[in-house]
Scaffold this active site. Structure first.
Site, mmCIF file in Angstrom:
data_model
loop_
_atom_site.group_PDB
_atom_site.id
_atom_site.type_symbol
_atom_site.label_atom_id
_atom_site.label_comp_id
_atom_site.label_asym_id
_atom_site.label_seq_id
_atom_site.Cartn_x
_atom_site.Cartn_y
_atom_site.Cartn_z
ATOM 1 N N HIS B 60 0.659 -1.144 0.058
ATOM 2 C CA HIS B 60 0.290 0.369 -0.083
ATOM 3 C C HIS B 60 0.678 1.438 0.323
ATOM 4 O O HIS B 60 2.351 0.617 0.313
ATOM 5 C CB HIS B 60 -0.823 -0.083 1.277
ATOM 6 N N HIS B 62 1.599 4.091 1.983
ATOM 7 C CA HIS B 62 2.006 4.538 2.791
ATOM 8 C C HIS B 62 3.363 4.714 2.971
ATOM 9 O O HIS B 62 4.159 4.088 2.966
ATOM 10 C CB HIS B 62 1.469 4.210 4.536
ATOM 11 N N ASP B 64 6.143 4.147 4.796
ATOM 12 C CA ASP B 64 7.015 3.603 5.744
ATOM 13 C C ASP B 64 6.579 2.040 4.332
ATOM 14 O O ASP B 64 8.362 1.549 4.903
ATOM 15 C CB ASP B 64 6.740 3.249 6.888
ATOM 16 N N HIS B 140 -6.627 -2.250 4.684
ATOM 17 C CA HIS B 140 -5.980 -0.511 5.652
ATOM 18 C C HIS B 140 -7.082 0.433 5.943
ATOM 19 O O HIS B 140 -8.034 0.039 4.881
ATOM 20 C CB HIS B 140 -5.211 -1.040 5.226
ATOM 21 N N ASP B 210 -0.647 -4.417 5.448
ATOM 22 C CA ASP B 210 -0.710 -3.437 6.799
ATOM 23 C C ASP B 210 -1.992 -3.888 6.383
ATOM 24 O O ASP B 210 -3.195 -3.841 5.313
ATOM 25 C CB ASP B 210 -0.631 -2.280 6.778
ATOM 26 N N HIS B 270 6.246 -5.989 11.302
ATOM 27 C CA HIS B 270 5.608 -4.261 11.343
ATOM 28 C C HIS B 270 5.234 -3.794 12.566
ATOM 29 O O HIS B 270 4.386 -4.464 13.356
ATOM 30 C CB HIS B 270 3.786 -4.237 9.968
#
Lengths: 317, 317
Positions: B60, B62, B64, B140, B210, B270
């Protein structure tokens, strides 16, 4: 006041050297010069608090000097930062920042002020009570600036003279130090200039960014009375041709500029990945230098104390 | 065939955990699952060669999970990469990549193919001679996919049977193994199906990215016969509310999905920065699990050998 070297590598990072980033820690504030990838995590092993960074100075828009910015800002946001941050860099920095903050989703809810520098000569970009910062145009394959930090010192108070003039120890002394005239009980007015001595010399540090050697930059540092120059030395002297081709500096080039600047200390950084296993050629070439200047090869996590003029490696567990 | 954990942290990295990135090393090729900031330098301490990465799978968008991409691609270019690279991710990945490659100047002169996945159910995104990769939509705060790698195995040759049928040792055996009928000297034709045994089970690994726990994902892994599940477990069980709020999973959640999947090994990754000093609550909660499954808490530089089913920490000097 300390310099903390977060990344001392060149275009390609190595096991030993992260991408370029240097923190200047002054009272309660951090100035960050360049912000290569992973600068945020390099900081965790040092005494640099990302939340205390108020100003980031970008020498030029090559990835190895900027790719740590989006992650650093995102982590600041996660940590609840509200305070705005200033980013200085060459023309193109605004566009770069738009892209940097558009790589995926982000929730940065503090203000990011971006200031583009567009000057063919030295320009003062910060002037506050505590310090000045200058940008100085240097020469690389893309627009590039060196930066100079100069501490401001307040005039010192000649306490004995003040006492002799009848000023009592207490608030009046502070007023005079702050440049405010004081009226004594007997009606006399003491002006600050009667009791103030010239300020001590403030700390002054220059950082070349990526550049070929620029004599004018050395002269500018000399004018400011700079004591420390952090200069890129991507190549050793035997690779002068590579340095010319890629618009970088050699050990000799950096020494030349530092000599013109008459600094006490030269710190070499932005070391090519090819020297990761063996930096001895740098050490040899530095030994050939006969002057008084201290020459230091920067390492990741090196801390240079600007007051004590001492150098150490410090990695927090 | 090995899993190499380059980064096992969550939104904010820590001294111990870099941002998310996991490499799957198979013969002569690396598949990279997520590419958090500094993945390129984490690789340097492992046996992962960036030049052997052909496919990057982004769970995804994001920061990080993606901020290591521009630096990784730039270093590949510096190393002279010519071979194209494939990047898979949710809708938005193309735009993300445009921005990622516009942060400053770059000289990437190999082809970067970006494939956006837009599917409400499992979809096969790679199918070649050696393996298949599936994307599976998970849940998520932004569009997010899990990925599943499944090795393909060729049918095995029953050499004894082949010999008994009169096939001579040599090229004919290879032909049969490759599915090509063979004509013997006496005129008889031996068909591959006469001498081939069913293939051994290939290695199959799932990676959740995630997500909240998704039972359907567990069922899908079971259908594929997956042996290993890498599942996010951002929080320990006592912080289930945080997990719900931020759309992540707990230790218990990950175990639940792994149980449905009937995998042999569950690897938790994670991990929130809050556990950096003390991961014992994870260890305690894992001990409370009574099943047969091996449960491992991932660490940066952990290597999981998928054939030997062994785990070690390996940091190259």
């Amino acid at each position: 006041m300390k310099l903390i070297f977060l990344g001392t590598g060149a275009a390609v990072p190595t096991k030993k050297r992260a991408h370029a980033s240097i923190a200047l820690k002054i009272n309660g504030e951090v100035l960050l010069f360049d912000c290569g990838e992973n600068a945020q995590r390099q900081m965790m092993y040092t005494e640099v608090s990302p939340m205390k960074i108020k100003n980031i100075f970008i020498s030029h828009l090559h990835g190895d000097h900027i790719l740590g910015i989006p992650g650093l800002l995102q982590s600041m946001a996660f940590a609840g930062r509200k305070e705005e941050i200033n980013i200085y860099g060459p023309v193109g920095t605004k566009e770069m920042m738009i892209h940097a903050l558009s790589v995926g989703y982000h929730g940065i809810n503090f203000k990011v002020n971006v200031y583009e520098i567009n000057s063919k000569e030295a320009v003062k970009i910060i002037d506050n009570e505590k310090f000045e910062v200058y940008a100085f145009p240097v020469k690389h394959s893309v627009p590039s600036y060196a930066y100079v930090f100069k501490e401001k010192k307040k005039p010192r108070l000649d306490i004995n003279k003040a006492k002799a003039l009848g000023v009592k120890v207490g608030p009046d002394l502070k007023k005079l130090k702050d440049g405010i005239p004081v009226k004594l009980e007997d009606g006399r007015v003491i002006k600050p200039e009667e009791v103030l001595l010239p300020p001590k010399k403030g700390i002054c540090v220059g950082y070349s960014g990526d550049t070929v050697p620029i004599e004018e930059f050395g002269k500018f540092l000399k004018e400011l009375g700079c004591g420390v120059l952090i200069h890129e030395a991507t190549y050793d002297n035997t690779l002068k041709e590579n340095a010319i081709e890629t618009m970088h500096s050699t050990v000799e080039d950096a020494i030349k500029i530092a000599e013109i600047a008459k600094v006490e200390t030269l710190i070499l950084t932005h070391i090519s990945a090819r020297y990761d296993d063996d930096i001895s050629i740098y050490e040899k070439q530095i030994k050939e230098y006969n002057g008084d200047m201290d020459i230091i090869i920067a390492e990741d996590f090196m801390v240079y104390d600007l007051k004590k003029k001492t150098c150490s490696i410090s990695i927090l567990d």
